[in-house]
Design a protein around this motif. Sequence first.
Motif, PDB file in Angstrom:
ATOM      1  N   ASP A 229    -108.500 -83.472 -18.914  1.00  0.00           N
ATOM      2  CA  ASP A 229    -109.043 -83.701 -17.574  1.00  0.00           C
ATOM      3  C   ASP A 229    -108.038 -83.215 -16.528  1.00  0.00           C
ATOM      4  O   ASP A 229    -106.946 -83.776 -16.397  1.00  0.00           O
ATOM      5  CB  ASP A 229    -109.311 -85.194 -17.389  1.00  0.00           C
ATOM      6  N   PRO A 230    -108.381 -82.178 -15.753  1.00  0.00           N
ATOM      7  CA  PRO A 230    -107.444 -81.668 -14.733  1.00  0.00           C
ATOM      8  C   PRO A 230    -107.002 -82.730 -13.742  1.00  0.00           C
ATOM      9  O   PRO A 230    -105.868 -82.694 -13.249  1.00  0.00           O
ATOM     10  CB  PRO A 230    -108.228 -80.552 -14.039  1.00  0.00           C
ATOM     11  N   GLU A 231    -107.877 -83.694 -13.444  1.00  0.00           N
ATOM     12  CA  GLU A 231    -107.532 -84.718 -12.463  1.00  0.00           C
ATOM     13  C   GLU A 231    -106.504 -85.701 -13.009  1.00  0.00           C
ATOM     14  O   GLU A 231    -105.765 -86.316 -12.249  1.00  0.00           O
ATOM     15  CB  GLU A 231    -108.793 -85.455 -12.009  1.00  0.00           C
ATOM     16  N   LYS A 232    -106.460 -85.858 -14.334  1.00  0.00           N
ATOM     17  CA  LYS A 232    -105.421 -86.703 -14.931  1.00  0.00           C
ATOM     18  C   LYS A 232    -104.105 -85.945 -15.077  1.00  0.00           C
ATOM     19  O   LYS A 232    -103.033 -86.541 -15.052  1.00  0.00           O
ATOM     20  CB  LYS A 232    -105.888 -87.222 -16.289  1.00  0.00           C
ATOM     21  N   GLY A 242     -97.402 -79.674  -2.027  1.00  0.00           N
ATOM     22  CA  GLY A 242     -98.706 -79.140  -1.642  1.00  0.00           C
ATOM     23  C   GLY A 242     -99.482 -78.503  -2.773  1.00  0.00           C
ATOM     24  O   GLY A 242    -100.562 -77.955  -2.540  1.00  0.00           O
ATOM     25  N   HIS A 243     -98.964 -78.573  -4.000  1.00  0.00           N
ATOM     26  CA  HIS A 243     -99.619 -77.930  -5.143  1.00  0.00           C
ATOM     27  C   HIS A 243     -99.629 -78.893  -6.331  1.00  0.00           C
ATOM     28  O   HIS A 243     -98.896 -78.696  -7.306  1.00  0.00           O
ATOM     29  CB  HIS A 243     -98.901 -76.631  -5.510  1.00  0.00           C
ATOM     30  N   PRO A 244    -100.479 -79.931  -6.300  1.00  0.00           N
ATOM     31  CA  PRO A 244    -100.453 -80.949  -7.361  1.00  0.00           C
ATOM     32  C   PRO A 244    -100.878 -80.426  -8.730  1.00  0.00           C
ATOM     33  O   PRO A 244    -100.598 -81.070  -9.742  1.00  0.00           O
ATOM     34  CB  PRO A 244    -101.429 -82.022  -6.848  1.00  0.00           C
ATOM     35  N   TYR A 245    -101.552 -79.270  -8.780  1.00  0.00           N
ATOM     36  CA  TYR A 245    -101.968 -78.710 -10.074  1.00  0.00           C
ATOM     37  C   TYR A 245    -100.932 -77.730 -10.631  1.00  0.00           C
ATOM     38  O   TYR A 245    -101.146 -77.138 -11.679  1.00  0.00           O
ATOM     39  CB  TYR A 245    -103.316 -78.001  -9.939  1.00  0.00           C
ATOM     40  N   ALA A 246     -99.833 -77.553  -9.925  1.00  0.00           N
ATOM     41  CA  ALA A 246     -98.810 -76.605 -10.370  1.00  0.00           C
ATOM     42  C   ALA A 246     -98.176 -77.083 -11.674  1.00  0.00           C
ATOM     43  O   ALA A 246     -97.759 -78.232 -11.796  1.00  0.00           O
ATOM     44  CB  ALA A 246     -97.750 -76.430  -9.303  1.00  0.00           C
ATOM     45  N   LYS A 247     -98.130 -76.188 -12.660  1.00  0.00           N
ATOM     46  CA  LYS A 247     -97.512 -76.469 -13.954  1.00  0.00           C
ATOM     47  C   LYS A 247     -96.788 -75.215 -14.417  1.00  0.00           C
ATOM     48  O   LYS A 247     -97.157 -74.099 -14.071  1.00  0.00           O
ATOM     49  CB  LYS A 247     -98.565 -76.867 -15.002  1.00  0.00           C
ATOM     50  N   TYR A 248     -95.763 -75.416 -15.258  1.00  0.00           N
ATOM     51  CA  TYR A 248     -94.938 -74.302 -15.712  1.00  0.00           C
ATOM     52  C   TYR A 248     -94.909 -74.241 -17.233  1.00  0.00           C
ATOM     53  O   TYR A 248     -94.718 -75.265 -17.905  1.00  0.00           O
ATOM     54  CB  TYR A 248     -93.504 -74.465 -15.191  1.00  0.00           C
ATOM     55  N   ARG A 310    -106.160 -75.511  -9.194  1.00  0.00           N
ATOM     56  CA  ARG A 310    -106.988 -76.276 -10.141  1.00  0.00           C
ATOM     57  C   ARG A 310    -107.754 -75.329 -11.060  1.00  0.00           C
ATOM     58  O   ARG A 310    -107.873 -75.579 -12.259  1.00  0.00           O
ATOM     59  CB  ARG A 310    -107.973 -77.170  -9.374  1.00  0.00           C
ATOM     60  N   GLU A 311    -108.281 -74.240 -10.478  1.00  0.00           N
ATOM     61  CA  GLU A 311    -109.030 -73.273 -11.281  1.00  0.00           C
ATOM     62  C   GLU A 311    -108.148 -72.665 -12.368  1.00  0.00           C
ATOM     63  O   GLU A 311    -108.592 -72.432 -13.487  1.00  0.00           O
ATOM     64  CB  GLU A 311    -109.599 -72.175 -10.387  1.00  0.00           C
ATOM     65  N   GLY A 312    -106.886 -72.402 -12.032  1.00  0.00           N
ATOM     66  CA  GLY A 312    -105.968 -71.883 -13.030  1.00  0.00           C
ATOM     67  C   GLY A 312    -105.726 -72.879 -14.151  1.00  0.00           C
ATOM     68  O   GLY A 312    -105.683 -72.511 -15.337  1.00  0.00           O
ATOM     69  N   LEU A 313    -105.591 -74.163 -13.794  1.00  0.00           N
ATOM     70  CA  LEU A 313    -105.389 -75.196 -14.805  1.00  0.00           C
ATOM     71  C   LEU A 313    -106.601 -75.299 -15.717  1.00  0.00           C
ATOM     72  O   LEU A 313    -106.463 -75.427 -16.944  1.00  0.00           O
ATOM     73  CB  LEU A 313    -105.109 -76.533 -14.116  1.00  0.00           C
TER      74      LEU A 313
END
Length: 342
Positions: A229-232, A242-248, A310-313
């Motif tokens: 779930d992207p929201e979790k 400003g980028h809560p969906y940012a992941k590395y 979010r779309e990337g995630l």
Amino acid sequence: MIRLRRVLAALLGVLLAASVGVLLAASVGPAAAAQLRQDALPRDLRLSPDEAARVARVVERNRAFLGARPLEFCKDAPAAERTSCLEEVERIAESKIDGPLEVTENGEATRVGEEWPGAGEDYRVEGGRRVRVSVPIRKGERAAVAEASVLVFTSRRGEASEACFFPLEHWTWADLDRPERFAHAPVGVCGKDRELTLADYLVEQSPDAAPWAIRFLSEPEARAWQSGDPEKIKHTSPYTAGHPYAKYFLLGSLRWWRGGKPPARRPEYGWVVRIDELPLRRVRELEKQGELFLDVFEDGAQVELTNVTREGLVSLLAEKPVVYTDRSGPGDRAPELVPLGG
């Protein structure tokens, strides 16, 4: 009459020349291309004219990354104006280059390309150097100095070779926790003037590459990834402003196993989310859409994937990542990955 015609012709020529000058100035814009100053540099810091031009071009092309902490811009402001100064600086998204660049480091990058997808098989990366430059910048009436590093290397594929220049550690061009780091995919220059992203470059060199991608994380984050779930999964941290969906993720590298500091296991790096195959062609598509991008990680040895949106995630989740726990012991030289139970 003839003399009058000559005077009118001369006057017309002056007017045309002035008009052309105005048009040229307009085409260049208020901020001309960045220039690199070398006249007072010691010999070991100097670049060839071609290298200097390309380093300056890379800095100019990636100007959106340049910045500094707001307090750096406002350190000379009177105490009574400090708050308004900080607010003003924060409102301005991009810094302007405010003078010539100057080389502060020109040294070997001995590990460049070491773990890049396809390197050593489809192509070779040689002669790596880190060129660091200081860049005077301005936001409104406030000035500061940024540091920008550029990776310089020779790319060889078969009989062909070319010099390439890419932003190195672009997140440090502003500051590790500044939102500028997500501005766009870092853009480099290969050959004389061929602009390309790192994803473009890697697909050119190894068109069918599909490296594995890995992210080391804590158990709560691992459980979030396991949910799909992207929201979790989204999370706000000081490094993702400003980028809560940012992941590395790292591509084909265990660089951050145990937080990059073995042998002691660090609790926040005891779990793993891994994508077994991530086609670089697909990464390049998503990069062009602004969902994620590739960049050169730390010393140039690894390639990092930075998700932005979010779309990337969601697109990464579609690649069926698997979540593991690391059961390795203190003396082990590699993780022992076991699928995370429910």
